[in-house]
Scaffold this motif. Structure first.
Motif, PDB file in Angstrom:
ATOM      1  N   ASP A  65      14.913  24.164  12.769  1.00 53.53           N
ATOM      2  CA  ASP A  65      14.350  24.283  13.743  1.00 53.53           C
ATOM      3  C   ASP A  65      13.005  25.125  13.412  1.00 53.53           C
ATOM      4  OD1 ASP A  65      14.095  24.574  16.705  1.00 53.53           O
ATOM      5  OD2 ASP A  65      14.481  26.810  16.273  1.00 53.53           O
ATOM      6  N   ALA A  66      11.911  24.553  13.769  1.00 48.96           N
ATOM      7  CA  ALA A  66      10.721  25.481  13.214  1.00 48.96           C
ATOM      8  C   ALA A  66      10.579  26.856  13.740  1.00 48.96           C
ATOM      9  CB  ALA A  66       9.467  24.296  13.423  1.00 48.96           C
ATOM     10  N   GLU A  67      11.008  26.878  15.087  1.00 49.55           N
ATOM     11  CA  GLU A  67      10.593  28.118  15.716  1.00 49.55           C
ATOM     12  C   GLU A  67      11.439  29.299  15.199  1.00 49.55           C
ATOM     13  OE1 GLU A  67      11.491  31.156  18.718  1.00 49.55           O
ATOM     14  OE2 GLU A  67      12.734  29.320  18.540  1.00 49.55           O
TER      15      GLU A  67
ATOM     16  N   ILE B 208      10.686  20.317  14.620  1.00 50.31           N
ATOM     17  CA  ILE B 208      11.605  20.391  13.309  1.00 50.31           C
ATOM     18  C   ILE B 208      10.770  20.263  12.156  1.00 50.31           C
ATOM     19  CG2 ILE B 208      13.392  19.071  12.266  1.00 50.31           C
ATOM     20  CD1 ILE B 208      14.186  17.912  14.904  1.00 50.31           C
ATOM     21  N   LEU B 209      11.488  21.154  10.870  1.00 51.13           N
ATOM     22  CA  LEU B 209      10.851  21.304   9.981  1.00 51.13           C
ATOM     23  C   LEU B 209      11.771  20.585   8.950  1.00 51.13           C
ATOM     24  CD1 LEU B 209       8.029  22.661   8.664  1.00 51.13           C
ATOM     25  CD2 LEU B 209       9.779  24.238   7.818  1.00 51.13           C
TER      26      LEU B 209
ATOM     27  N   ARG C 167      16.272  11.085  12.002  1.00 52.58           N
ATOM     28  CA  ARG C 167      15.687  12.283  12.271  1.00 52.58           C
ATOM     29  C   ARG C 167      16.560  13.603  12.658  1.00 52.58           C
ATOM     30  NH1 ARG C 167      13.266  14.525  16.732  1.00 52.58           N
ATOM     31  NH2 ARG C 167      11.355  15.991  16.170  1.00 52.58           N
ATOM     32  N   GLU C 168      17.379  13.132  13.518  1.00 53.97           N
ATOM     33  CA  GLU C 168      18.299  14.199  14.091  1.00 53.97           C
ATOM     34  C   GLU C 168      19.675  14.662  13.398  1.00 53.97           C
ATOM     35  OE1 GLU C 168      19.263  12.846  18.157  1.00 53.97           O
ATOM     36  OE2 GLU C 168      17.223  12.840  18.886  1.00 53.97           O
ATOM     37  N   THR C 169      20.146  13.853  12.390  1.00 54.80           N
ATOM     38  CA  THR C 169      21.404  14.182  11.782  1.00 54.80           C
ATOM     39  C   THR C 169      21.143  13.970  10.296  1.00 54.80           C
ATOM     40  OG1 THR C 169      22.048  11.765  11.799  1.00 54.80           O
ATOM     41  CG2 THR C 169      22.851  12.985  13.814  1.00 54.80           C
TER      42      THR C 169
ATOM     43  N   LEU D 257      19.570  21.701  17.939  1.00 52.68           N
ATOM     44  CA  LEU D 257      19.191  22.908  18.434  1.00 52.68           C
ATOM     45  C   LEU D 257      18.486  22.577  20.090  1.00 52.68           C
ATOM     46  CD1 LEU D 257      19.142  25.818  18.217  1.00 52.68           C
ATOM     47  CD2 LEU D 257      16.648  25.821  17.438  1.00 52.68           C
ATOM     48  N   PRO D 258      17.692  21.579  20.074  1.00 49.50           N
ATOM     49  CA  PRO D 258      17.034  21.593  21.527  1.00 49.50           C
ATOM     50  C   PRO D 258      18.316  21.225  22.443  1.00 49.50           C
ATOM     51  CG  PRO D 258      15.743  20.320  19.836  1.00 49.50           C
ATOM     52  CD  PRO D 258      16.785  20.650  19.231  1.00 49.50           C
TER      53      PRO D 258
END
Length: 721
Positions: free
Chosen positions: A578-580, A563-564, A617-619, A8-9
């Motif tokens: 995406d935590a937001e 990130i959650l 962490r990202e994938t 997402l970022p």
């Protein structure tokens, strides 16, 4: 297989047609899952659903005035209720309305702004005049698509940046990046993009690069910077207090990694998992020596009655100590203990005959066993904040059997550590929360922010219901109580059930994995639900499995830099959001029960169950795994991250594993040398504490536990996937 949503970022760059480059940096496309039957009941207003249908009709007919009028009405009257934005993802109605408005054509947006701009202007002028925050929040929640929405987002982002809330700053500034036609359909309300800001977009993008950098996401920051430098080589503006060419200013900052400090590597073990984000990592690797002291913990009934778990041990390692100054504290259902972690003597005393029990301060009656059967794994957590200790005490039962004869109540207690040497300041009993003859139970220990504490509430009748409540940390007075969801009871009505849900606190937002089909985000100020996602819940009814600590973990969400991560105990999926926004970034099925989310380094998520795993962490891609296939060598207790290593307890030893590569550095023998077992690991100063089922043992730096460094055995343990 993993099911990624995308990183997402990096979506902010889609506004400038970097699709080719992004495709190389993102995971494989998402596979659409079939619609599942939700296991929870949510407060979705049918009136809102009908009115939203009318809005869609008006949009189709291009009747902008009518569509805008109804949206304003829905937002004003039902703004705090939930709306199903997509199957399995719910947003607050007021947020959904603003997201929808952002996709309207300019003529419809002009109609909306004509109606709401006067109110938004008053709020903005009030915020500027008084340097106040709430008027800006009012704009973002109720009039984000007004002419003042972009200014409110920008100013709130600047204030979040100044306070070190980097993920919050990112989520606010990201919304200022316009959407392009290639990103999504016009009326996609999944993610907000302010469509026509007059703020300098290159300057906002430069700030987002700084957020990535100061969060420690160096690889992402470099990628974003290269894209920025290609697209905006001549852009000028103000950045980090300097004015000039933005690419040159960014290059100077990004070249110096020493500017970045990581808060997850500092401080003491203050709560379960060390930190209220549930993501703690000690700065330095431990030098584990011989036993410094050992404290036997007397058995209580709540440890004794449960079904017999693995290895013939009738109790699990269910104690989770916390550290404050030179003292370590831990509790069971009846008592809170305080010890000096350097000596093992009672807290604030050099007399071995002094009592280590802080609460209750006087002798107490022995608790009676419940009348009805009990299912579940008892665990005991506490939290230290502001020099006070907050603990959940009393019966570990959270869902009381329908015809249980005893009053199985629970308490929240607050002890003064800094001024009162453990003196009780206040106590709240769940019996005070009685509602129409049905009593609530407290789940795990609370999280604390400022002068407020937040805790999960649960009840089993008339329906299984989970709430989150906020209390004053000073007085124990309730401030708000927010319903999360209802669910079907998974076990018989005549059985008492134990659970121990814990909240996660990340940058003024609360996160809860209910372990019954839903994950939620709440605002700390008023308890309003930001978003809620549902997933396919696997209904567990086997009593032996529910009471086996080798089958059921204590796994709250883990928050890390926006990130959650979640591993619900009623699901075989490991998920990242995406935590937001609650958007799913990736998910993957897991081959065995995850019992711990241990922490996140700059690039690696570490999880454990029977074995230990490292993931990108990202994938979500598994990068390494370590452990035995023999049940005698399965994980036993919660490990910790320290320096560049993870310390992972087994029943008879502790493995020290490199967090990035997954190779085994060391095997620390416990059983062979000292007759000790593994347990939950805690760092206290320079000592390693092991909370075993019936004993707390401290390993100092003097002497050394025998270490097995056989290359043959080490290579047999570590495997690349």
């Amino acid at each position: 297989m993993q099911i990624p949503r995308g990183c997402l970022p990096l979506l902010v760059w889609g506004a400038f047609s970097f699709s080719a480059e992004i495709a190389l940096a993102q995971p494989e496309p998402q596979v659409n899952a079939s619609r599942f039957r939700e296991s929870v009941s949510l407060d979705v207003n049918n009136t809102v659903l009908k009115k939203m249908g009318s809005v869609r009709d008006y949009l189709t007919e291009q009747q902008w005035e009518d569509a805008v009028k109804i949206l304003i009405q829905i937002s004003d009257e039902y703004g705090d209720s939930l709306y199903p934005e997509t199957p399995g993802r719910y947003l607050r109605v007021s947020e959904y309305c603003q997201n929808l408005l952002a996709g309207f054509p300019p003529e419809a947006i002009a109609i909306y702004r004509e109606k709401v701009d006067p109110r938004a202007k008053r709020w903005y002028e009030e915020a500027i005049a008084d340097s106040s925050q709430q008027p800006l929040i009012n704009i973002t929640e109720q009039a984000l698509m007004s002419s003042y929405g972009d200014d409110a987002l920008n100013l709130l982002g600047e204030r979040a940046w100044e306070q070190g809330q980097l993920a919050e700053a990112r989520s606010l500034w990201r919304k200022l990046i316009p959407r392009t036609a290639s990103d999504s359909p016009v009326y996609d309300a999944g993610l907000f993009h302010y469509p026509d800001t007059d703020l300098p977009v290159p300057e906002i993008l430069a700030r987002l690069i700084l957020v990535s950098f100061f969060q420690g996401n160096f690889r992402q920051a470099d990628f974003e910077f290269n894209q920025f430098r290609t697209k905006f080589p001549e852009a000028t503006g103000k950045l980090a207090g300097k004015e000039g060419n933005l690419s040159e200013l960014l290059a100077e900052i990004l070249a110096d990694h020493s500017r970045v400090s990581f808060s997850d590597q500092q401080g003491e073990f203050k709560t379960f998992a060390g930190h209220q984000t549930r993501n703690f990592r000690a700065a330095e690797q431990l030098d584990v020596g011989a036993i410094a002291w050992s404290f036997p913990v007397p058995m209580v009934w709540s440890q004794e009655y449960t079904a017999k778990p693995a290895f013939g041990l009738r109790v699990p390692p269910g104690l989770f100590p916390v550290v404050h100054g030179e003292h370590v504290f831990f509790n069971d259902s009846e008592r809170i203990y305080g010890l000096n972690w350097k000596t093992g003597l009672p807290a604030w005393s050099q007399d071995q005959k002094s009592s280590p029990i802080l609460y209750p301060s006087a002798s107490h009656l022995v608790s009676r066993l419940p009348f009805r059967p009990v299912v579940g794994v008892p665990r005991y957590t506490s939290t230290i904040a502001g020099g006070r200790l907050y603990a959940r005490m009393g019966s570990p039962v959270t869902s009381v059997a329908k015809d249980e004869r005893l009053g199985l109540f629970s308490d929240l207690v607050c002890l003064d550590l800094d001024q009162g040497q453990g003196k009780l300041l206040w106590k709240i009993s769940s019996s005070q929360l009685r509602e129409q003859n049905f009593v609530w139970s407290f789940e795990g220990a609370p999280v604390v922010s400022g002068n407020r504490l937040y805790v999960v509430l649960h009840r089993g009748f008339p329906e299984v219901q989970t709430n989150v409540a906020c209390f004053s940390a000073d007085t124990g007075e309730m401030i708000w109580n927010q319903k999360i969801c209802l669910a079907l009871r998974s076990i018989e009505e005549g059985v008492n059930y134990i659970s121990h849900l814990l909240l996660t606190l990340g940058e003024d937002h609360l996160y809860l994995s209910t372990d019954m089909g839903a994950i939620a985000s709440l605002d700390t100020a008023d308890g309003k639900l930001n978003w809620l996602v549902t997933y396919a819940s696997q209904d567990k009814t086997d009593r032996d499995e529910l009471s086996n600590h080798m089958k059921m973990g204590l796994v709250p969400c883990l928050y890390d830099r926006g990130i959650l991560f979640a591993a619900p105990q009623d699901s075989s999926q490991l998920m990242a959001f995406d935590a937001e926004s609650g958007l799913l970034l990736w998910q993957r099925p897991w081959p065995e029960q995850i019992r711990n989310l241990l922490g996140v380094t700059q690039s690696t998520l570490v999880v454990s169950g029977n074995r230990l795993f490292g993931l990108d962490r990202e994938t979500g891609r598994i990068t390494w795994k370590t452990g035995y296939h023999d049940p005698e060598g399965y994980g036993y207790g919660r490990g910790i991250l320290a320096g560049k290593s993870v310390y992972w307890p087994l029943r008879e030893e502790i493995l020290v594993v490199d967090t990035e590569q997954g190779y085994l550095k060391q095997k620390i023998s416990l059983r062979k040398q000292y007759g000790a077992t593994g347990g939950n690991l805690v760092i206290a100063g320079n000592q390693l504490l092991v909370a075993q089922p019936r004993r707390l043992t401290s390993f100092g730096i003097e002497g050394h536990v025998p270490v097995n460094e056989s290359n043959e055995k080490i290579s047999a343990l570590s495997r690349k996937p």
